[in-house]
Design a protein around this motif. Structure first.
Motif, PDB file in Angstrom:
ATOM      1  N   MET A  53      37.085 -38.731 -23.428  1.00  0.00           N
ATOM      2  CA  MET A  53      37.563 -38.266 -24.691  1.00  0.00           C
ATOM      3  C   MET A  53      36.127 -38.465 -25.468  1.00  0.00           C
ATOM      4  O   MET A  53      36.185 -37.674 -26.594  1.00  0.00           O
ATOM      5  N   ASP A  54      35.220 -39.186 -25.116  1.00  0.00           N
ATOM      6  CA  ASP A  54      34.143 -39.333 -25.729  1.00  0.00           C
ATOM      7  C   ASP A  54      33.071 -38.139 -25.956  1.00  0.00           C
ATOM      8  O   ASP A  54      32.236 -38.034 -27.055  1.00  0.00           O
ATOM      9  N   ASP A  55      33.143 -37.414 -25.148  1.00  0.00           N
ATOM     10  CA  ASP A  55      32.325 -36.254 -25.098  1.00  0.00           C
ATOM     11  C   ASP A  55      32.737 -35.100 -25.947  1.00  0.00           C
ATOM     12  O   ASP A  55      31.988 -33.949 -26.169  1.00  0.00           O
ATOM     13  N   LEU A  56      33.981 -35.035 -26.315  1.00  0.00           N
ATOM     14  CA  LEU A  56      34.494 -34.014 -27.158  1.00  0.00           C
ATOM     15  C   LEU A  56      34.238 -34.471 -28.559  1.00  0.00           C
ATOM     16  O   LEU A  56      34.341 -35.476 -29.161  1.00  0.00           O
ATOM     17  N   ASP A  57      34.182 -33.109 -29.609  1.00  0.00           N
ATOM     18  CA  ASP A  57      34.186 -33.433 -30.857  1.00  0.00           C
ATOM     19  C   ASP A  57      35.329 -33.214 -31.831  1.00  0.00           C
ATOM     20  O   ASP A  57      36.535 -32.949 -31.077  1.00  0.00           O
ATOM     21  N   LYS A  58      35.645 -33.845 -32.854  1.00  0.00           N
ATOM     22  CA  LYS A  58      36.574 -33.730 -33.458  1.00  0.00           C
ATOM     23  C   LYS A  58      37.644 -32.337 -33.558  1.00  0.00           C
ATOM     24  O   LYS A  58      38.717 -32.424 -33.206  1.00  0.00           O
ATOM     25  N   GLU A  59      36.909 -31.458 -33.706  1.00  0.00           N
ATOM     26  CA  GLU A  59      37.500 -29.991 -33.492  1.00  0.00           C
ATOM     27  C   GLU A  59      38.093 -29.536 -32.241  1.00  0.00           C
ATOM     28  O   GLU A  59      39.060 -29.349 -32.157  1.00  0.00           O
ATOM     29  N   GLN A  60      37.225 -30.064 -31.301  1.00  0.00           N
ATOM     30  CA  GLN A  60      37.874 -29.906 -29.716  1.00  0.00           C
ATOM     31  C   GLN A  60      39.189 -30.826 -29.408  1.00  0.00           C
ATOM     32  O   GLN A  60      40.004 -30.498 -28.887  1.00  0.00           O
TER      33      GLN A  60
END
Length: 151
Positions: free
Chosen positions: A1-8
């Motif tokens: 989950m760390d690789d995803l931004d808040k929008e994703q």
């Protein structure tokens, strides 16, 4: 989950929630193919089984949100937003044969059933209720965009 931004993450949460009709915090792994199709990805049966086996660590046949994110993150690619909107406009136009600016929920039901014939009538009702938020019986382009992008 760390690789995803808040929008994703927000988009994935919205997609996940729209398939978690019973609000139990998990979705059947059988829904994964439909979710991928809605997100614009096609996967064959062998690949789908391998992916589910990899992320459904507890073998429950249900994917919790964190497992779903792990799965979806493998397929998220940055696309030019304008290009994506144009592709979705074209797809919407194909379903809006009369050019009314909307598709009916019955057409959406047919589309979803074609995408995944394992969806039950209750599954379809839940998905449509999430998408047709105003209960109009029609899906306009904005609702269609929201369904397809989570935005």
């Amino acid at each position: 989950m760390d690789d995803l931004d808040k929008e994703q993450l927000a988009m994935l949460r919205k997609v996940f929630d729209s398939f978690d009709h019973n609000k139990k915090g998990s979705i059947p792994s059988s829904m994964v193919r439909t979710i991928f199709i809605v997100m614009g990805h096609r996967v064959d049966d062998r690949m789908l089984r391998a992916i589910i086996a990899e992320v459904d660590a507890d073998g429950s046949g249900e994917l919790e949100f964190s497992e779903f994110v792990t799965l979806a993150a493998q397929f998220l690619v940055e696309e030019d937003a304008e290009e994506m909107q144009n592709e979705l406009k074209e797809a919407f136009r194909l379903y809006d044969k009369e050019g009314n600016g909307y598709i009916t929920t019955s057409v959406l039901r047919e589309i979803l059933h074609e995408l995944d014939d394992k969806l039950t009538p209750d599954d379809l009702d839940g998905i449509i209720a999430e998408i047709d938020e105003d209960g109009s019986g029609t899906i306009d382009f904005d609702e269609f965009m929201e369904m397809m992008t989570g935005e």
